[in-house]
Structures are given as structure tokens and as C-alpha cells.
Design a protein around this motif. Structure first.
Motif, PDB file in Angstrom:
ATOM      1  N   SER A  26     -12.086  10.369   6.035  1.00 12.28           N
ATOM      2  CA  SER A  26     -11.939  11.746   6.020  1.00 12.28           C
ATOM      3  C   SER A  26     -11.385  12.149   4.866  1.00 12.28           C
ATOM      4  O   SER A  26     -11.905  13.712   4.354  1.00 12.28           O
ATOM      5  N   ARG A  27     -10.716  11.607   3.973  1.00 10.23           N
ATOM      6  CA  ARG A  27     -10.339  12.153   2.782  1.00 10.23           C
ATOM      7  C   ARG A  27      -9.696  10.844   1.934  1.00 10.23           C
ATOM      8  O   ARG A  27     -10.091   9.821   2.183  1.00 10.23           O
ATOM      9  N   LEU A  29      -9.250   7.761  -0.803  1.00  7.70           N
ATOM     10  CA  LEU A  29     -10.169   6.743  -1.170  1.00  7.70           C
ATOM     11  C   LEU A  29     -11.285   6.493  -0.407  1.00  7.70           C
ATOM     12  O   LEU A  29     -12.356   6.473  -0.832  1.00  7.70           O
ATOM     13  N   ARG A  49     -11.305  10.395  12.273  1.00  9.58           N
ATOM     14  CA  ARG A  49     -10.544  10.523  13.594  1.00  9.58           C
ATOM     15  C   ARG A  49     -10.720  11.822  14.249  1.00  9.58           C
ATOM     16  O   ARG A  49     -10.458  12.860  13.552  1.00  9.58           O
ATOM     17  N   ASP A  73     -10.169   6.301  15.820  1.00  6.08           N
ATOM     18  CA  ASP A  73      -8.868   6.103  15.751  1.00  6.08           C
ATOM     19  C   ASP A  73      -8.380   4.494  15.832  1.00  6.08           C
ATOM     20  O   ASP A  73      -8.509   3.963  16.967  1.00  6.08           O
ATOM     21  N   ASN A  98     -10.944   0.955   5.482  1.00  2.99           N
ATOM     22  CA  ASN A  98     -10.246   1.578   4.448  1.00  2.99           C
ATOM     23  C   ASN A  98      -8.855   2.443   5.162  1.00  2.99           C
ATOM     24  O   ASN A  98      -7.759   2.405   4.677  1.00  2.99           O
ATOM     25  N   TYR A 166       6.030  -0.424   4.207  1.00  2.00           N
ATOM     26  CA  TYR A 166       4.590  -0.701   3.635  1.00  2.00           C
ATOM     27  C   TYR A 166       4.219  -1.824   3.128  1.00  2.00           C
ATOM     28  O   TYR A 166       3.011  -2.351   3.615  1.00  2.00           O
ATOM     29  N   LYS A 170       1.235  -4.413   4.763  1.00  2.00           N
ATOM     30  CA  LYS A 170       0.137  -5.072   3.725  1.00  2.00           C
ATOM     31  C   LYS A 170       0.074  -6.447   3.414  1.00  2.00           C
ATOM     32  O   LYS A 170      -0.939  -7.217   3.558  1.00  2.00           O
ATOM     33  N   VAL A 199      -3.146   5.177  -6.766  1.00  2.96           N
ATOM     34  CA  VAL A 199      -3.943   6.208  -6.916  1.00  2.96           C
ATOM     35  C   VAL A 199      -3.541   7.453  -6.419  1.00  2.96           C
ATOM     36  O   VAL A 199      -2.841   7.424  -5.392  1.00  2.96           O
ATOM     37  N   THR A 201      -3.421  10.316  -4.190  1.00  4.10           N
ATOM     38  CA  THR A 201      -4.047  10.630  -3.060  1.00  4.10           C
ATOM     39  C   THR A 201      -2.798  11.199  -2.281  1.00  4.10           C
ATOM     40  O   THR A 201      -1.796  11.291  -2.741  1.00  4.10           O
TER      41      THR A 201
HETATM   42  N1  NAP Z   1      -3.560   5.763  -2.771  1.00  3.90           N
HETATM   43  C1  NAP Z   1      -2.756   4.467  -3.118  1.00  3.90           C
HETATM   44  O1  NAP Z   1      -2.192   4.396  -4.115  1.00  3.90           O
HETATM   45  C2  NAP Z   1      -3.105   3.305  -2.455  1.00  3.90           C
HETATM   46  C3  NAP Z   1      -2.798   2.003  -3.150  1.00  3.90           C
HETATM   47  C4  NAP Z   1      -3.040   0.754  -2.365  1.00  3.90           C
HETATM   48  C5  NAP Z   1      -3.730   0.682  -1.188  1.00  3.90           C
HETATM   49  N2  NAP Z   1      -4.005   1.869  -0.612  1.00  3.90           N
HETATM   50  C6  NAP Z   1      -4.672   2.086   0.819  1.00  3.90           C
HETATM   51  O2  NAP Z   1      -5.881   2.676   0.552  1.00  3.90           O
HETATM   52  C7  NAP Z   1      -6.195   3.188   1.912  1.00  3.90           C
HETATM   53  C8  NAP Z   1      -6.528   4.756   1.918  1.00  3.90           C
HETATM   54  O3  NAP Z   1      -5.359   5.146   1.197  1.00  3.90           O
HETATM   55  P1  NAP Z   1      -5.466   6.794   0.733  1.00  3.90           P
HETATM   56  O4  NAP Z   1      -4.774   6.827  -0.586  1.00  3.90           O
HETATM   57  O5  NAP Z   1      -7.054   7.079   0.534  1.00  3.90           O
HETATM   58  O6  NAP Z   1      -4.708   7.448   1.705  1.00  3.90           O
HETATM   59  P2  NAP Z   1      -4.736   8.862   2.462  1.00  3.90           P
HETATM   60  O7  NAP Z   1      -5.399   9.963   1.385  1.00  3.90           O
HETATM   61  O8  NAP Z   1      -3.588   9.410   3.344  1.00  3.90           O
HETATM   62  O9  NAP Z   1      -6.034   8.826   3.471  1.00  3.90           O
HETATM   63  C9  NAP Z   1      -5.832   7.768   4.529  1.00  3.90           C
HETATM   64  C10 NAP Z   1      -7.010   7.589   5.451  1.00  3.90           C
HETATM   65  O10 NAP Z   1      -6.848   6.758   6.420  1.00  3.90           O
HETATM   66  C11 NAP Z   1      -7.070   7.336   7.875  1.00  3.90           C
HETATM   67  N3  NAP Z   1      -6.504   6.998   8.838  1.00  3.90           N
HETATM   68  C12 NAP Z   1      -5.081   6.693   8.970  1.00  3.90           C
HETATM   69  N4  NAP Z   1      -4.729   6.341  10.009  1.00  3.90           N
HETATM   70  C13 NAP Z   1      -5.827   6.042  10.979  1.00  3.90           C
HETATM   71  C14 NAP Z   1      -5.996   5.787  11.999  1.00  3.90           C
HETATM   72  N5  NAP Z   1      -5.186   5.353  12.936  1.00  3.90           N
HETATM   73  N6  NAP Z   1      -7.352   5.677  12.642  1.00  3.90           N
HETATM   74  C15 NAP Z   1      -8.346   6.056  11.633  1.00  3.90           C
HETATM   75  N7  NAP Z   1      -8.299   6.638  10.448  1.00  3.90           N
HETATM   76  C16 NAP Z   1      -6.974   6.624   9.891  1.00  3.90           C
HETATM   77  C17 NAP Z   1      -6.892   8.825   7.373  1.00  3.90           C
HETATM   78  O11 NAP Z   1      -7.595   9.647   8.537  1.00  3.90           O
HETATM   79  P3  NAP Z   1      -7.064  11.104   9.093  1.00  3.90           P
HETATM   80  O12 NAP Z   1      -7.586  12.068   7.879  1.00  3.90           O
HETATM   81  O13 NAP Z   1      -7.499  11.301  10.254  1.00  3.90           O
HETATM   82  O14 NAP Z   1      -5.559  10.907   8.794  1.00  3.90           O
HETATM   83  C18 NAP Z   1      -7.604   9.065   6.110  1.00  3.90           C
HETATM   84  O15 NAP Z   1      -8.885   9.002   6.183  1.00  3.90           O
HETATM   85  C19 NAP Z   1      -5.061   2.731   2.851  1.00  3.90           C
HETATM   86  O16 NAP Z   1      -5.233   1.725   3.595  1.00  3.90           O
HETATM   87  C20 NAP Z   1      -3.706   2.570   1.796  1.00  3.90           C
HETATM   88  O17 NAP Z   1      -2.799   1.707   2.349  1.00  3.90           O
HETATM   89  C21 NAP Z   1      -3.615   3.095  -1.184  1.00  3.90           C
END
Ligand code: NAP
Length: 244
Positions: A26-27, A29, A49, A73, A98, A166, A170, A199, A201
Motif C-alpha cells: 500500500s505504501r 517499500l 489491507r 491482513d 514485504n 523489532y 526480525k 530507508v 519511509t
Molecule cells: N524502512 C526501513 O528502513 C526498513 C528497514 C529494514 C526493514 N524494513 C522492512 O521493510 C518492510 C516495509 O517497511 P516500510 O519501511 O515500507 O514500512 P511502511 O511504510 O510502514 O509500510 C509497511 C507496509 O506493511 C503493510 N502491513 C503492515 N502490517 C500489515 C498486516 N498485518 N497485513 C498486511 N500488510 C501489513 C502496511 O500496510 P498498511 O498501509 O495497511 O498499514 C504497509 O504497506 C517491513 O517488513 C519492514 O520491517 C524496513
């Protein structure tokens, strides 16, 4: 179990296939992954979701026919089962989970409420494995199953603490994928735990050193380079092996 490093051989492996099933787009990464793969001409089924409109819907409007949107979800097992039922008979070259959440970085694990601990662990560690177990039969036998991990999932590199819950979620995800890989030893699928870098976000925050454009095109390249290399790979966005 084969746990391989990303090789530096001269043989160029094929791209990770045209049909992608992306969970959580949805948003952030996930949305950027959908955009990158759509620009590359791949056929994407990506999930959000709930029933509300998201940035993925806007993206799909600009890639007519290239992005199909479904809903799940990942913490709701009956929704995962329903997604599998809707997709029955389809095959994908790549399943990438993701979806993930963070919590406030401050505080020790012992100070974290049980509800918050459960929310992060269930979303980041238990639910991705439930999704993979439920949807694995939709992935080609030589395809790829990837999940978004984090460099913070590395036990070896945790020398400063912080982000304790967190990190733990992981690290648990990584261990569960190792168990999955061990159970599927000898099969031909590529299994990937991806560390995308820190990153900017909603989850990563505005102080992160990398922009989405620094990370996601490289995540895609790294996934492509691992196609055809069975076994479990814990790598970062530049294809570098991360210490367990
Ligand atoms: N950004 C970083 O620096 C970073 C670093 C290492 C790892 N990561 C990992 O990369 C992934 C994406 O992170 P992001 O930074 O893009 O975070 P984000 O912008 O908060 O996006 C999280 C995404 O996960 C979805 N999500 C969360 N809970 C969910 C559920 N129960 N069922 C289905 N979808 C769900 C969200 O959907 P909704 O819009 O519905 O909430 C959204 O699309 C995560 O696994 C995060 O741990 C991120």
C-alpha cells in the motif's frame, strides 16, 4: 540445508520471472517494489489491507493491466486462506512478503507491553511464515520466495542494542526461515531474507540515510541475481551477505 552467499560469478542468472505476488504494497517499500516491477513489465498481483483506496490503487491506474490488487491482513489466518483460494490455479515466479511493522525504538524488551510485543512479533515473525506456508504452492518449483527482513535481524551484528522488540521480531523471522529452508532442503526454490537498508519511509523515519530510490532498484537487482541459486540467502539490498 544449503545456505549460500551471493556469488560473484560471471554467469548471468535469469531475472526472477515475470509473475510476482507481492504481499503488503500500500505504501513505503512495498509500493516502490510494485512500481519498480511494473516499470520492468512484470505482471504483479499486490495486496493491501482493507477496502480503502491506497497509493497502490493510484499506481495501478497508471499501469493498466500490469498491477492486480488483492487484499489480505497477514495477521488474520482466515484472510490468508481466502487469498489462497482466490489465487488457486495461478502460478507465480516470485512470492515476496514485504508487510511489517515497527514499534517505538526506545525501551527494553522487558518494558514493552505484552500487547505491543505480541503485535510486532505476530506481524513480523509469525505471519510471514503463515503466508509462505499457505501460498507456497502458487510458486514455481524453481521460483523465489522472499521476505523483507532487516539488518536489525542479525544476531551477530547486534552489538549496540536498541529497537529491541523489532530486532527480536526480525531475528525470529530469520530463524523461522532457516527452519523452513531446512524442511525444504534439496528443493530448487531460491529463498531470500532481504535487508533493504535503513530507508526513509513511515517505518524507517525521516532520519534514515537511504531514500527509497537508493534501496528498491537494488533490492530488485539482488533478487534477480539470486534466481536459480537454491537455498536460503540473507542478503542486503546490494547483494552483500548479512551475518546471521
Ligand atoms: N524502512 C526501513 O528502513 C526498513 C528497514 C529494514 C526493514 N524494513 C522492512 O521493510 C518492510 C516495509 O517497511 P516500510 O519501511 O515500507 O514500512 P511502511 O511504510 O510502514 O509500510 C509497511 C507496509 O506493511 C503493510 N502491513 C503492515 N502490517 C500489515 C498486516 N498485518 N497485513 C498486511 N500488510 C501489513 C502496511 O500496510 P498498511 O498501509 O495497511 O498499514 C504497509 O504497506 C517491513 O517488513 C519492514 O520491517 C524496513
Amino acid at each position: 540445508m544449503t545456505i549460500t552467499n551471493l556469488g560473484s560469478g560471471t554467469d548471468l542468472p535469469p531475472a526472477s520471472g515475470k509473475r510476482v505476488l507481492l504481499i503488503g504494497a500500500s505504501r513505503g517499500l512495498g509500493l516502490a517494489l510494485a512500481q519498480e516491477w511494473a516499470q520492468d513489465g512484470r505482471q504483479i498481483t499486490a495486496t493491501v489491507r482493507g477496502s480503502g483506496r491506497t497509493q497502490l490503487h493510484d499506481l495501478a491506474d497508471t499501469h493498466a493491466g500490469g498491477i492486480e490488487i488483492d487484499t489480505v491482513d497477514i495477521t488474520e489466518p482466515e484472510q490468508v486462506t481466502a487469498l489462497h483460494t482466490r489465487l488457486a490455479g495461478r502460478m507465480f515466479d516470485l512470492l515476496f512478503v514485504n508487510a511489517g511493522v515497527a514499534n517505538q525504538p526506545e525501551g527494553t524488551v522487558a518494558e514493552t507491553s505484552t500487547d505491543e510485543f505480541n503485535r510486532v512479533m505476530v506481524t513480523n515473525a509469525l505471519s510471514p511464515l503463515r503466508v509462505i506456508e499457505a501460498l507456497q504452492d502458487l510458486v514455481e518449483p524453481t521460483g523465489t520466495i522472499g521476505v523483507m527482513s532487516s539488518g536489525q535481524g542479525s544476531v551477530a551484528n547486534n552489538v549496540r542494542g536498541g529497537h529491541e522488540v523489532y530486532r527480536g521480531s526480525k531475528a525470529a523471522l530469520n530463524t523461522f526461515m532457516r527452519s523452513y529452508a531446512a524442511r525444504h532442503d534439496g528443493e530448487h526454490r531460491t529463498l531470500v531474507l532481504m535487508a533493504p537498508g535503513w530507508v526513509r519511509t513511515d517505518l524507517g523515519g525521516s532520519g534514515a540515510p537511504l531514500g527509497i530510490d537508493d534501496s528498491i532498484p537494488n533490492v530488485v537487482k539482488t533478487l534477480d541475481s539470486l534466481q536459480g541459486r537454491p537455498g536460503l540467502h540473507y542478503v542486503d539490498y546490494l547483494g552483500r551477505t548479512v551475518a546471521w
